[in-house]
Design a protein around this motif. Structure first.
Motif, short mmCIF file in Angstrom:
data_model
loop_
_atom_site.label_atom_id
_atom_site.label_comp_id
_atom_site.label_asym_id
_atom_site.label_seq_id
_atom_site.Cartn_x
_atom_site.Cartn_y
_atom_site.Cartn_z
N PRO A 141 128.12 93.93 83.96
CA PRO A 141 127.88 93.10 82.77
C PRO A 141 127.18 93.88 81.66
CG PRO A 141 127.20 91.95 84.76
CD PRO A 141 127.52 93.36 85.16
N ASP A 142 127.57 93.60 80.42
CA ASP A 142 126.98 94.28 79.27
C ASP A 142 125.46 94.12 79.24
OD1 ASP A 142 129.50 95.06 78.53
OD2 ASP A 142 129.69 93.60 76.90
N ALA A 143 124.97 92.94 79.62
CA ALA A 143 123.52 92.71 79.61
C ALA A 143 122.81 93.71 80.51
CB ALA A 143 123.21 91.28 80.05
N PHE A 144 123.41 94.07 81.62
CA PHE A 144 122.81 95.06 82.51
C PHE A 144 122.91 96.46 81.91
CE2 PHE A 144 122.79 97.95 86.16
CZ PHE A 144 121.60 97.58 86.75
N LEU A 145 124.07 96.79 81.33
CA LEU A 145 124.23 98.11 80.70
C LEU A 145 123.20 98.33 79.61
CD1 LEU A 145 128.07 98.67 80.24
CD2 LEU A 145 126.53 99.82 81.82
N ARG A 170 134.24 95.40 76.15
CA ARG A 170 135.23 95.31 75.05
C ARG A 170 136.02 96.60 74.85
NH1 ARG A 170 130.30 95.56 71.63
NH2 ARG A 170 130.41 97.56 70.55
N PHE A 171 135.47 97.72 75.33
CA PHE A 171 136.16 99.00 75.20
C PHE A 171 137.14 99.28 76.33
CE2 PHE A 171 132.14 99.68 72.88
CZ PHE A 171 132.66 99.98 71.63
N GLY A 172 137.04 98.53 77.42
CA GLY A 172 137.93 98.72 78.56
C GLY A 172 137.26 99.51 79.68
N ALA A 173 138.03 99.79 80.70
CA ALA A 173 137.50 100.48 81.88
C ALA A 173 137.71 101.98 81.77
CB ALA A 173 138.20 99.97 83.14
N ASP A 174 136.69 102.73 82.15
CA ASP A 174 136.78 104.19 82.26
C ASP A 174 137.20 104.85 80.95
OD1 ASP A 174 136.18 103.83 85.00
OD2 ASP A 174 138.29 103.48 85.41
N VAL A 175 136.57 104.45 79.85
CA VAL A 175 136.96 104.96 78.54
C VAL A 175 135.86 105.77 77.84
CG1 VAL A 175 138.64 103.15 78.13
CG2 VAL A 175 136.29 102.80 77.39
#
Length: 78
Positions: free
Chosen positions: A9-13, A60-65
């Protein structure tokens, strides 16, 4: 992270500085970005694969980008 298999989750990042969000991905990105990179490498009978270390980005940027920090290629043994 390593072999997490889910989007964090973005909140964790956001608890970490952008240059401290690293992921270990079991392929030579951009090959096999996303889920099941090991399985796809085997199914495609690739002779070379490797490991990538990259920055983690928001969903929002996707996975592994994210930016790739390092890669280590190696020859498959199957």
């Amino acid at each position: 992270t390593a072999s997490f298999g889910r989007m964090i989750p973005d909140a964790f990042l956001h608890l970490f500085a952008p240059d401290r969000r690293l992921n270990v991905h079991p392929s030579l990105l951009p090959l096999y970005r996303g889920p099941a990179p090991i399985q796809h490498t085997i199914a495609d009978e690739r002779e070379e694969t490797g490991v990538s270390i990259l920055e983690m980005k928001e969903k929002r940027f996707g996975a592994d980008v994210g930016d790739i920090w390092a890669q280590k290629p190696f020859v498959n043994f199957f």
